[in-house]
Enzyme design. Structure first.
Site, PDB file in Angstrom:
ATOM      1  N   ASN A  13       0.869  -1.183   0.000  1.00 44.15           N
ATOM      2  CA  ASN A  13       0.000   0.000   0.000  1.00 44.15           C
ATOM      3  C   ASN A  13       0.902   1.228   0.000  1.00 44.15           C
ATOM      4  O   ASN A  13       2.095   1.119   0.268  1.00 44.15           O
ATOM      5  CB  ASN A  13      -0.945  -0.001   1.206  1.00 44.15           C
ATOM      6  CG  ASN A  13      -0.231   0.301   2.505  1.00 44.15           C
ATOM      7  OD1 ASN A  13       0.800  -0.290   2.835  1.00 44.15           O
ATOM      8  ND2 ASN A  13      -0.780   1.221   3.274  1.00 44.15           N
ATOM      9  N   HIS A  24       4.928   6.789  -6.424  1.00 45.41           N
ATOM     10  CA  HIS A  24       5.250   5.493  -5.834  1.00 45.41           C
ATOM     11  C   HIS A  24       6.646   5.494  -5.209  1.00 45.41           C
ATOM     12  O   HIS A  24       7.579   6.066  -5.758  1.00 45.41           O
ATOM     13  CB  HIS A  24       5.207   4.393  -6.912  1.00 45.41           C
ATOM     14  CG  HIS A  24       3.839   4.119  -7.429  1.00 45.41           C
ATOM     15  ND1 HIS A  24       2.974   3.243  -6.813  1.00 45.41           N
ATOM     16  CD2 HIS A  24       3.179   4.598  -8.506  1.00 45.41           C
ATOM     17  CE1 HIS A  24       1.849   3.186  -7.497  1.00 45.41           C
ATOM     18  NE2 HIS A  24       1.947   4.009  -8.531  1.00 45.41           N
TER      19      HIS A  24
END
Length: 145
Positions: A13, A24
């Site tokens: 997550n 990310h």
């Protein structure tokens, strides 16, 4: 994500920093980008701010659970179960050759296994071959690139 990638790297997550920055593996201690480069997936070490450029290398990025947390152990098994069907459909739709889970927690929850070995797995996920790799988070003290 794009169609027909060689591999999709699946984080558990988003961390709080990654969620706040919208990229990310953006945490200062996260070793994903360095490891990706050292493993030969990219010709240079990418920066989190350029995470979409990973598509040029036929790689994709996603997370199994969308909710950001400071630590992955703050997620419940129920959150993985709730995400499972949609996540598998996403992998099927984008059709990568391989899906690489970064950490055992997500793959164990999605495959209903208590423990899995590192490396290639005997079953596919969304028609993609599966690998389980160490989580590159700076909080994972057992992993060194």
């Amino acid at each position: 994500m794009a169609q027909q990638l060689d591999v999709v790297f699946c984080g558990i997550n988003p961390g709080l920093t990654a969620a706040a920055q919208g990229h990310h593996f953006a945490g200062r201690g996260n070793r994903f980008w360095r490891t990706l480069y050292l493993a030969g997936f990219t010709s240079q070490q990418l920066l989190p701010e350029r995470d979409r450029s990973i598509l040029e290398y036929r790689c994709g990025l996603t997370a199994v659970v969308e909710r950001p947390t400071a630590r992955a152990d703050q997620l419940s098994t129920d959150e993985f179960v709730a995400a499972a069907a949609a996540f598998e459909q996403k992998i099927s739709r984008f059709a990568p050759r391989f899906v690489a889970f970064l950490g055992k927690a997500a793959y164990c929850a999605l495959s209903a296994q208590r423990d899995v070995a590192w490396g290639p797995q005997p079953k596919t996920f969304g028609n993609a071959a599966v690998w389980v790799l160490p989580n590159p988070s700076g909080r994972n003290r057992a992993f060194y690139p």
